[in-house]
Design an enzyme around this catalytic site. Structure first.
Site, PDB file in Angstrom:
ATOM      1  NE  ARG A 115      -1.455  -2.278   2.862  1.00 40.72           N
ATOM      2  CZ  ARG A 115      -1.540  -3.553   2.476  1.00 40.72           C
ATOM      3  NH1 ARG A 115      -2.597  -3.978   1.856  1.00 40.72           N
ATOM      4  NH2 ARG A 115      -0.562  -4.408   2.750  1.00 40.72           N
ATOM      5  CB  THR A 116       3.458   2.524   2.279  1.00 35.24           C
ATOM      6  OG1 THR A 116       2.721   2.015   3.398  1.00 35.24           O
ATOM      7  CG2 THR A 116       4.035   3.880   2.624  1.00 35.24           C
TER       8      THR A 116
ATOM      9  CE  LYS B 146      27.303  -3.091  -6.691  1.00 36.69           C
ATOM     10  NZ  LYS B 146      27.527  -2.011  -7.649  1.00 36.69           N
TER      11      LYS B 146
ATOM     12  NE  ARG C 212       7.252   0.645   4.842  1.00 36.73           N
ATOM     13  CZ  ARG C 212       6.030   0.108   4.794  1.00 36.73           C
ATOM     14  NH1 ARG C 212       5.884  -1.163   4.449  1.00 36.73           N
ATOM     15  NH2 ARG C 212       4.974   0.836   5.081  1.00 36.73           N
TER      16      ARG C 212
ATOM     17  CG  HIS D  59       3.657   3.870   8.618  1.00 33.76           C
ATOM     18  ND1 HIS D  59       3.771   4.715   7.515  1.00 33.76           N
ATOM     19  CD2 HIS D  59       3.262   2.662   8.131  1.00 33.76           C
ATOM     20  CE1 HIS D  59       3.449   4.030   6.423  1.00 33.76           C
ATOM     21  NE2 HIS D  59       3.148   2.794   6.759  1.00 33.76           N
TER      22      HIS D  59
HETATM   23  N1   CP Z   1       0.012  -0.087   5.988  1.00 32.48           N
HETATM   24  C1   CP Z   1       1.178  -0.352   5.358  1.00 32.48           C
HETATM   25  O1   CP Z   1       2.225   0.251   5.682  1.00 32.48           O
HETATM   26  O2   CP Z   1       1.082  -1.284   4.382  1.00 32.48           O
HETATM   27  P1   CP Z   1       2.291  -1.764   3.464  1.00 32.48           P
HETATM   28  O3   CP Z   1       3.301  -2.445   4.379  1.00 32.48           O
HETATM   29  O4   CP Z   1       1.710  -2.684   2.458  1.00 32.48           O
HETATM   30  O5   CP Z   1       2.903  -0.532   2.860  1.00 32.48           O
END
Ligand code: CP
Length: 306
Positions: free
Chosen positions: A51-52, A80, A101, A129
């Site tokens: 999703r993110t 590396k 991320r 998050h």
């Molecule tokens: N909610 C969320 O962070 O989903 P993903 O890990 O799929 O990005």
């Protein structure tokens, strides 16, 4: 917050949050605008995501920008031995915005300190998050008609759940009442409980997931027990299926109750809940597109949403 990185929801004042949610509403009315023409966004995903990453990339595409990046760091020079600092400096040569991320807590803050390019934290370990929280708040406001004075029950992995940690901070502006439901091993950390104590926010901790608590709730926020955060897999096996929401548990719930989940789910919401009109987790993820469009404009200092 305008023209800066978004690494933690703590950076957002109540005014920032309300402005981003208002702008998300405008993007929901019309997500296709040319606000990012000529701009390049880099999505650097050192951890898996559906999703993110896809909603951020869709957000950039629908705003007329372009996307570069990776979803598998093993294909990059970090495999590396290139440091995060050098990776960020290289990407800063190419992109106007970095969406990252990372499995390490604090990685997004560190990245924001080594570059002048705005960085959006798309999740750093068990820490934060913030874009998830903003889309959660958008979903709560949209379904409840308000953010204030709501009873929010949060269930599952409260220790490692970065979406939960950010949600506590984000909701703290709006006088919530919380129920925290977790096994002993996955209780809400002191940091979040101390924040509630400091701000006079009511919370109650439980280890048993009962219909009585569901029936008092406006929002039921289910979370996954995150296998990837455990160092002791026997502990994971003990707690992984501890709470499962089933449709018959909702029969006495409030009409306005909505069930949220940051997703992915594993077993914690049974599939018989999906057809219940109170299930909102798929729409919640859809709201992520509009909210992330608003966040991108916010950090890039784009105020005229033409
Ligand atoms: N909610 C969320 O962070 O989903 P993903 O890990 O799929 O990005």
């Amino acid at each position: 917050m305008k023209g800066k990185s978004l690494v933690s929801i703590d950076q957002c004042s109540k005014g920032d949050i309300l402005r981003i949610l208002e702008n998300a509403g405008k993007f929901e009315e019309n997500p296709n605008r040319t606000l990012l023409e000529g701009k390049v966004a880099a999505t650097l995903f050192f951890e898996p995501s559906t999703r993110t990453r896809l909603s951020f990339e869709t957000a950039v595409n629908r705003l007329g920008g372009r996307v570069i990046g990776f979803q598998d760091a093993s294909t990059t020079s970090s495999s590396k031995g290139e440091t995060l600092k050098d990776t960020i400096l290289m990407v800063s040569n190419y992109a106007d915005l970095i969406i990252m991320r990372h499995y390490l807590e604090g990685a997004a803050r560190y990245a924001s300190e080594v570059t002048d390019v705005p960085v959006i934290n798309a999740g750093d370990g068990a820490n934060q998050h913030p874009s998830q929280t903003l889309l959660d708040l958008y979903s709560i406001q949209k379904t409840q008609g308000q953010l204030t004075d709501l009873t929010i029950t949060i269930v599952g992995d409260l220790k490692y759940g970065r979406t939960v940690h950010s949600l506590i901070v984000g909701m703290s502006h709006f006088n919530p009442t919380f129920h925290f439901i977790a096994p002993e091993e996955l209780r809400m950390p002191d940091e979040q409980k101390n924040l509630c104590d400091k701000l006079g926010i009511n919370y109650t901790e439980h280890t048993v997931f009962t219909e009585d608590i569901i029936n008092q709730s406006d929002i039921l926020y289910m979370t996954r027990v995150q296998r990837e955060r455990f160092t002791d897999l026997e502990e994971y096996e003990r707690v992984k299926n501890i709470y499962i929401l089933k449709n018959d548990m909702l029969k006495g719930s409030r009409d306005n109750l909505r069930i949220l989940h940051p997703l992915p789910r594993v077993n914690e919401i049974a599939y018989d809940v999906d057809d219940n009109p109170k299930a909102y987790f798929i729409q919640q993820a859809h709201n992520g597109l509009f909210t992330r469009q608003a966040i991108i404009c916010e950090v890039l200092g784009i105020t005229e949403l033409i």
